[in-house]
Design a protein around this motif. Sequence first.
Motif: not given
Length: 476
Positions: A164-180
């Motif tokens: 997805f364009g615009g998904f930075t590494p920080d966003i990817e990390g927060r998505l991967r570690d999301a609790r919900r």
Amino acid sequence: MFRSETDTEVLPHLIERELKAGGGDLEQAVIRALSLVEGAYAIAVVSADYPDEIVAACNSSPLVVGIGEKELYLASDELAFGGKVGAVAHLKDGEVVVLKRNGSYTFRGIPLSEVKTRLEKPSVVDEVNKGGHAHYMYKEILEQPQAMRNVLAGRLREGNPVTFGGFTPDIEGRLRDARRITLVGCGTSLFAAMAGKAFTERLSGVVCEAEQAAEFYYRDPAITSGDVVIGISQSGETADTLRAMTLAKERHALCLGVTNRVGSALSKRVRAGIYLHAGPEVAVASTKAFTAQAAALMLLAVHLAELKKCPVSEELVGRLLLLPALMADTLRKEDEIKRIAYQCKDAKRMIVIGRGYGLPLALEAALKIREVAYIDAHGLSASELKHGTLALVEPGVPVVAVMPSGALRDKMLSNLEEVKARGGRVILLEPPQDLPDELVPIVLAPLVQLLAYHLGVARGVDVDQPRNLAKSVTVE
Ligand code: F6R
């Protein structure tokens, strides 16, 4: 001193008072009046005493100025300009624009201040026509194979991870570690969110909720920085969804958006998001945006599964790539569905049942039938029938079943026996053979949309503009 039962009436009174007090400058009177009020509004002030100007302003509600060759326009949505403008300016909260008959326009802040004009190219150009069809709704239903192509383009390629364009590494990390993950939306977008919830939990194992945006906001949800909240909105301007996103932002959740409208308020309120690129949706009833939203959420679920190193079935990915063709196949069943619609057109009531992945589509089907055919349609899980709604099944009542392709098929068939035993008229919407169950809500959607459309046309409803409804619900 004035009295009124409606908040809208307060504004003209207040402006009148400011006009009298301030020596008769409409622009300044509006600015002074608005500096005294709180709340959401988008207004255009006209006065018989000032026939050469319109003063418009907004706060928490959208307002766009369209600059045409010889005319100026004001609307809550660029779509309304119908390709007639060369530039647009989206007003920010607390801004005022003064449009003059001579074609000039000036932007101001509240309290009175200078604001630089920000003109943009219109994002909606002249794609807005019925393409030779009788209704926008019909045209938009037929556009779904192309909408699927657009939503998949550049994001899903055979043998490659989803991007997805615009998904930075920080966003990817927060998505991967999301609790919900919480998907918020209203109406049809809420049902797309429900489909997304099912895909996301199944594929990634991450807890995922789908919530009605206003309910989410008012229940004071326990959202923290470990949450990801995703606003789902075709228009990107739905007040309830925007409000839910503001709350999520205040609570430090990662805020993402799924919308069809580039530059919409939702797109401005989130860190990143997925544009559907489904093309303008003009008919009040949402059709192609529903399937595009569900497909986008399916891609997001695959992406999340990849981030979390969960296995994703190749068969599913293969079928996702085939979505445009699968949608085209579904649309070929129109004649059959139209015949059924004309047979059911005098029904006073309809029931739509689904199971599993098909349940959000059953809810969506009932909404669409209520909205464009004015039939009292109930959407529910087939397993809920026996808990009350079976009482509504009498001889001849149409019961539409969104058939599952997986393990729940036999359960659905036995639920349908109960319906038949009471004389209900069963209509089966069957997925193509071997379709992964997850794709049922997307691939069968055109059938329920065509059913609602033909029911509406047969009943003489203005399907593009059903009574009491607006395309963008920009008020709470
Ligand atoms: C129904 C319909 C509405 C919208 C709802 C949310 O056919 O169109 O239920 O889905 O008003 O609108 P968006 O998606 O623009 O937030």
